[in-house]
Scaffold this motif. Structure first.
Motif, mmCIF file in Angstrom:
data_model
loop_
_atom_site.group_PDB
_atom_site.id
_atom_site.type_symbol
_atom_site.label_atom_id
_atom_site.label_comp_id
_atom_site.label_asym_id
_atom_site.label_seq_id
_atom_site.Cartn_x
_atom_site.Cartn_y
_atom_site.Cartn_z
ATOM 1 N N ASN A 32 -31.885 32.895 7.252
ATOM 2 C CA ASN A 32 -33.117 33.574 7.688
ATOM 3 C C ASN A 32 -34.180 33.599 6.602
ATOM 4 O OD1 ASN A 32 -31.987 34.817 10.265
ATOM 5 N ND2 ASN A 32 -30.547 35.491 8.697
ATOM 6 N N SER A 33 -33.790 33.304 5.371
ATOM 7 C CA SER A 33 -34.723 33.482 4.255
ATOM 8 C C SER A 33 -34.291 32.604 3.085
ATOM 9 C CB SER A 33 -34.705 34.946 3.791
ATOM 10 O OG SER A 33 -33.438 35.226 3.221
ATOM 11 N N GLY A 34 -35.152 32.593 2.066
ATOM 12 C CA GLY A 34 -34.832 31.835 0.867
ATOM 13 C C GLY A 34 -33.648 32.419 0.114
ATOM 14 N N ALA A 35 -33.677 33.721 -0.097
ATOM 15 C CA ALA A 35 -32.600 34.356 -0.865
ATOM 16 C C ALA A 35 -31.248 34.105 -0.202
ATOM 17 C CB ALA A 35 -32.866 35.853 -0.995
ATOM 18 N N GLU A 36 -31.220 34.137 1.126
ATOM 19 C CA GLU A 36 -29.947 33.874 1.819
ATOM 20 C C GLU A 36 -29.491 32.435 1.629
ATOM 21 O OE1 GLU A 36 -29.374 35.457 5.926
ATOM 22 O OE2 GLU A 36 -31.370 36.238 5.511
ATOM 23 N N ALA A 37 -30.433 31.522 1.531
ATOM 24 C CA ALA A 37 -30.061 30.128 1.248
ATOM 25 C C ALA A 37 -29.434 30.041 -0.145
ATOM 26 C CB ALA A 37 -31.284 29.220 1.351
ATOM 27 N N VAL A 38 -30.019 30.779 -1.097
ATOM 28 C CA VAL A 38 -29.466 30.805 -2.461
ATOM 29 C C VAL A 38 -28.053 31.385 -2.433
ATOM 30 C CG1 VAL A 38 -29.732 31.812 -4.764
ATOM 31 C CG2 VAL A 38 -31.758 31.004 -3.521
ATOM 32 N N GLU A 39 -27.890 32.502 -1.729
ATOM 33 C CA GLU A 39 -26.574 33.150 -1.668
ATOM 34 C C GLU A 39 -25.520 32.179 -1.125
ATOM 35 O OE1 GLU A 39 -25.824 36.143 -2.757
ATOM 36 O OE2 GLU A 39 -27.857 36.873 -3.106
ATOM 37 N N ALA A 55 -36.817 31.652 -14.082
ATOM 38 C CA ALA A 55 -36.697 31.116 -12.713
ATOM 39 C C ALA A 55 -36.678 32.286 -11.744
ATOM 40 C CB ALA A 55 -35.403 30.325 -12.566
ATOM 41 N N TYR A 56 -37.255 32.095 -10.554
ATOM 42 C CA TYR A 56 -37.126 33.094 -9.498
ATOM 43 C C TYR A 56 -36.346 32.486 -8.344
ATOM 44 C CZ TYR A 56 -37.971 36.671 -6.057
ATOM 45 O OH TYR A 56 -37.783 37.671 -5.125
ATOM 46 N N HIS A 57 -35.262 33.169 -7.953
ATOM 47 C CA HIS A 57 -34.460 32.653 -6.846
ATOM 48 C C HIS A 57 -34.286 33.675 -5.722
ATOM 49 C CE1 HIS A 57 -33.572 28.938 -8.937
ATOM 50 N NE2 HIS A 57 -33.145 29.609 -9.998
ATOM 51 N N GLY A 58 -34.889 34.855 -5.856
ATOM 52 C CA GLY A 58 -34.787 35.820 -4.772
ATOM 53 C C GLY A 58 -34.316 37.178 -5.256
ATOM 54 N N SER A 59 -34.243 38.116 -4.317
ATOM 55 C CA SER A 59 -34.099 39.516 -4.682
ATOM 56 C C SER A 59 -32.761 40.122 -4.274
ATOM 57 C CB SER A 59 -35.248 40.292 -4.023
ATOM 58 O OG SER A 59 -35.574 41.420 -4.757
ATOM 59 N N GLU A 84 -35.919 24.331 -3.594
ATOM 60 C CA GLU A 84 -37.256 23.889 -3.167
ATOM 61 C C GLU A 84 -37.831 24.875 -2.156
ATOM 62 O OE1 GLU A 84 -38.415 19.994 -2.759
ATOM 63 O OE2 GLU A 84 -37.302 19.318 -4.518
ATOM 64 N N ILE A 85 -37.452 26.122 -2.337
ATOM 65 C CA ILE A 85 -37.908 27.152 -1.401
ATOM 66 C C ILE A 85 -39.424 27.315 -1.484
ATOM 67 C CG2 ILE A 85 -37.824 29.673 -1.047
ATOM 68 C CD1 ILE A 85 -34.728 29.335 -1.715
ATOM 69 N N GLN A 86 -39.970 27.191 -2.677
ATOM 70 C CA GLN A 86 -41.426 27.306 -2.811
ATOM 71 C C GLN A 86 -42.119 25.944 -2.784
ATOM 72 O OE1 GLN A 86 -44.722 29.570 -5.605
ATOM 73 N NE2 GLN A 86 -42.663 30.344 -5.575
ATOM 74 N N ALA A 97 -36.927 27.062 2.458
ATOM 75 C CA ALA A 97 -37.255 28.249 3.277
ATOM 76 C C ALA A 97 -38.783 28.273 3.386
ATOM 77 C CB ALA A 97 -36.704 29.529 2.654
ATOM 78 N N LYS A 98 -39.379 29.459 3.263
ATOM 79 C CA LYS A 98 -40.831 29.608 3.224
ATOM 80 C C LYS A 98 -41.580 28.632 4.131
ATOM 81 C CE LYS A 98 -41.434 31.754 -1.337
ATOM 82 N NZ LYS A 98 -42.337 32.858 -1.071
ATOM 83 N N GLY A 99 -42.129 27.551 3.567
ATOM 84 C CA GLY A 99 -43.000 26.642 4.318
ATOM 85 C C GLY A 99 -42.313 25.923 5.460
HETATM 86 N N1 PLP Z 1 -36.571 30.681 -4.573
HETATM 87 C C1 PLP Z 1 -37.853 30.495 -4.890
HETATM 88 C C2 PLP Z 1 -38.238 29.349 -5.767
HETATM 89 C C3 PLP Z 1 -38.846 31.360 -4.410
HETATM 90 O O1 PLP Z 1 -40.135 31.165 -4.756
HETATM 91 C C4 PLP Z 1 -38.455 32.429 -3.572
HETATM 92 C C5 PLP Z 1 -39.462 33.385 -3.076
HETATM 93 O O2 PLP Z 1 -40.547 33.495 -3.584
HETATM 94 C C6 PLP Z 1 -37.104 32.588 -3.250
HETATM 95 C C7 PLP Z 1 -36.192 31.693 -3.765
HETATM 96 C C8 PLP Z 1 -36.645 33.707 -2.352
HETATM 97 O O3 PLP Z 1 -37.065 33.486 -1.049
HETATM 98 P P1 PLP Z 1 -37.199 34.703 -0.013
HETATM 99 O O4 PLP Z 1 -38.324 35.560 -0.483
HETATM 100 O O5 PLP Z 1 -37.448 34.044 1.312
HETATM 101 O O6 PLP Z 1 -35.893 35.430 -0.029
#
Ligand code: PLP
Length: 397
Positions: A106-113, A134-138, A220-222, A247-249
């Motif tokens: 459903n989201s980027g963070a879930e893809a990371v998980e 690096a930012y990978h989610g919350s 490549e979420i962003q 995710a995102k786009g």
């Molecule tokens: N990975 C990258 C590179 C991101 O930029 C983001 C969100 O900004 C995420 C992961 C997390 O995605 P989401 O906010 O959909 O959980």
């Protein structure tokens, strides 16, 4: 009767004491409109989401068509339906042959998980390597591999066995060893302020991962779905990941993410235990239909072809003594100023006096984010640059 703004402040959880508080009533193309009719040019596309613009005709039609058929049917992976199946196949067409198996989230963070679990399952190892800044989610796993102690400190303990390396620094590749399950890296680092890997770095990283048997996860979420000028950013760097995240786009404005790998690696979720990764809504049919329409819009409207020229047009105009540097990869750009104290009033002036929505970066607060919908026209770029230069001039004189 309270206004939406009052209700937002009273009943919606806040994540800072200084939200923008701009109310938007509708959006179309590159513009968003306030209830008083004021128009805002969206230079950040909802942070890399609205790559095909707001309410792209094909995306809206695909959503309408799908809602006429069915919404949610069943949890992930049991029933067969066309939207996720067609999307998985269309994604495969854009990818190297072996990346043929898609898990929708459903989201980027879930893809990371999901990807982190998959790498541990496949290798039988526990160490995860990621980059500083690096930012990978919350969520807790994604936060664990995020490279900012400031963001993590208050939420420890997080995942154990996470090691951070300096991005784009060859000597640190030696820290990736036979203990490492996976290295996760953004192909182009977004929240670090748009840092493009120097030539040779990603191939060397790829080689090191292969040598020690660690999986390479490209986030490549962003930067996915065309933002950098190629459909996938890694297309520009001569490497292929073991697991790809997007995710995102990809949703054209609808929530969806995915991690993509080989049949063999992904098979880990089928046994010991079965249902190794579950989701109720992952691969939601409406989101998948929107995503497929987004992918087709990018391909059939040839949106990638204009990205490099549009980025060059921004660069040519964004010249001012207060601008220290413009970094970027396609339409993922960062305009660097001396400090946040200089940048923040420029962002506010651009928004409230010029009608231009921009932002800074989580881990680079002296740089202005420029990541507009890829459909932005030359006239709109000129309009945005003129407005930004007026805002810069107003603030720094
Ligand atoms: N990975 C990258 C590179 C991101 O930029 C983001 C969100 O900004 C995420 C992961 C997390 O995605 P989401 O906010 O959909 O959980």
């Amino acid at each position: 009767m309270l206004t939406p703004r009052q209700l937002f402040l009273r009943h919606q959880a806040q994540t800072s004491d200084f939200p923008l508080l701009l109310e938007i009533e509708r959006a179309e193309g590159v513009y968003m409109y306030a209830p008083d009719g004021r128009r805002y040019l969206d230079l950040i596309a909802g942070i890399g989401v609205s790559n095909v613009g707001h309410r792209h005709r094909r995306v809206v039609q695909a959503i309408k068509d799908q809602t006429d058929k069915f919404l949610h049917l069943m949890v992930y992976g049991e029933l067969v339906s066309a939207p996720p199946a067609l999307l998985a196949e269309a994604l495969h067409q854009t990818l190297p042959q072996q990346l043929d198996t898609v898990y929708f989230t459903n989201s980027g963070a879930e893809a990371v998980e999901g990807a982190l679990k998959l790498a541990k399952r496949h290798t039988g190892r526990t160490e995860l390597v990621s980059c500083h800044r690096a930012y990978h989610g919350s969520t807790q796993g994604a936060l664990s591999v995020t490279g900012s102690e400031g963001f993590k400190r208050s939420y420890r303990p997080l995942l154990p066995d996470v090691r951070h390396i300096e991005p784009h620094y060859l000597p640190d590749l030696a820290l990736i060893t036979e203990r490492t399950a996976a290295v996760i890296i953004e192909t182009v680092a977004g929240e670090a302020g748009v840092r493009v890997p120097p030539p040779g770095y990603l191939p060397a990283l790829r080689q090191r991962c292969t040598e020690v048997g660690a999986l390479l996860i490209l986030d490549e979420i962003q930067c996915g779905f065309g933002r950098t000028g190629t459909f996938w950013a890694f297309d520009q760097f001569g490497i292929e990941p073991d697991i790809l995240l997007c995710a995102k786009g990809m949703g054209g404005g609808m929530p969806i993410g995915a991690f993509i790998s080989t049949q063999e690696i992904m098979a880990g979720f089928k046994t010991n235990p079965i249902l190794g990764h579950c989701t109720t809504f992952g691969g939601h049919p409406v989101s998948c239909a929107a995503s497929l329409a987004t992918l087709h819009a990018i391909q059939e409207e040839n949106l990638l072809a204009g990205v490099a020229d549009k980025a060059a047009r921004f660069r040519a105009q964004l010249q001012h003594p207060a601008i220290r540097e413009v970094r970027g990869c396609g339409l993922l750009m960062a305009v660097e100023f001396e400090s946040f104290d200089v940048l923040k009033p420029i962002i506010d002036r651009a928004l409230f006096h010029e009608g231009i929505l921009t932002d800074w970066f989580l881990f680079c607060d002296n740089s202005l984010r420029i990541a507009p919908p890829l459909i932005i026209t030359n006239d709109q770029i000129d309009e945005a640059c003129a407005a930004l230069l007026r805002a810069i001039e107003f603030v720094v004189g």
